[in-house]
Enzyme design. Sequence first.
Site, PDB file in Angstrom:
ATOM      1  CB  CYS A 199       4.200   2.749  -5.115  1.00 50.80           C
ATOM      2  SG  CYS A 199       5.634   1.633  -4.782  1.00 50.80           S
ATOM      3  CD  GLN A 228      -3.203  -0.253   0.153  1.00 52.10           C
ATOM      4  OE1 GLN A 228      -3.408   1.005  -0.260  1.00 52.10           O
ATOM      5  NE2 GLN A 228      -3.826  -1.205  -0.374  1.00 52.10           N
ATOM      6  CB  SER A 229       4.197   1.897  -1.538  1.00 49.78           C
ATOM      7  OG  SER A 229       4.917   3.033  -1.755  1.00 49.78           O
ATOM      8  CG  ASN A 230       1.150   6.571   1.293  1.00 44.36           C
ATOM      9  OD1 ASN A 230      -0.063   6.640   0.759  1.00 44.36           O
ATOM     10  ND2 ASN A 230       1.322   6.266   2.687  1.00 44.36           N
TER      11      ASN A 230
END
Length: 333
Positions: free
Chosen positions: A80, A76-78
Amino acid sequence: MNYTQFPRRNYLQGPTPIEEMPALSRVLGGEVNLYIKRDDLLPGSAGGNKTRKLEFCIADAMEKGADTIITCGAVQSNHCRLTASWSAKEGLDCHLVLEERVKGSYKKEASGNNFLFELLGVKTIEVVPGGSDMMAEMEKKAQELKAAGRSPYIIPGGASNAIGATGYAVCAEETVNQLNDMRLSIDHIVVPSGSAGTHAGMVVGMTGVNGNIPISGMNVSRPKDVQEEIVHKLAVKTAERLHVKGGVERQDIVCYGDYVGPGYSLPTDAMVEAVKLFANHEAILLDPVYSGKAAAGLIDLVRKGVFPKDSNVLFLHTGGSPALYAYLDTFRK
């Protein structure tokens, strides 16, 4: 400090606000005055701190003739999300390598940032097991793309190298200038500390402008001693890049490792409380992975009396609220 010597895109639209949080301060006893630096309001799809870093990283990629960006992060990378956002804006292809740090946590149809990767037109997403060598995985992807005639550029996780951390040296200088204009004396700054670029850049920038405001990092993934070494190593490299006289001393890097909980991205009761307190009393949304755990640490230090009475403490909000929608069960149980 002089940043014109480096390639840089123009993603910022002026300084992000510094706001007082009087209601939250009162709820926590009223003995410490809390303020917040709203980097959650930075431009880019749904905002967040990585935009500052990507101004420099994507500019470097474009100067080198890249047509494709590869980066990595958790499921759930911000980071990315924002890399995909600015890649789309610049007309660059974006490929993601996601690390499933918690087995079974990646769900292709998930909400939150997973959904936004799709909307932002990410070309490919590869999911690898937790503990994988992420740079090696990105290098492998780069070789595939080169063989297909593309010109890829790798941005490390969190954009946390000396190029990306430069964006937070800029933020430290911006913050000091704002405080001077506001005639507001801040006694302490609290920042999330994860991939290390935000924390390292803030320390380097504060050193470079002689701001003399202590900075503490709230760890979101590692023990105190391990995180402090990672931050210090990156701060030294960033200080060298910016020609900061005297560099950064090891004692300038302070981390708290008590708020990680069972692991990166795994919820804690303190994080849930912090997210609810910020929302209920200041109408500010945190995220469950970075800013939520960092805020839990801030709240605990205030309650324990770590900051002297009547101190002014500034919390750096790094954004990430889209990830909340992937944690609905955590907040509704």
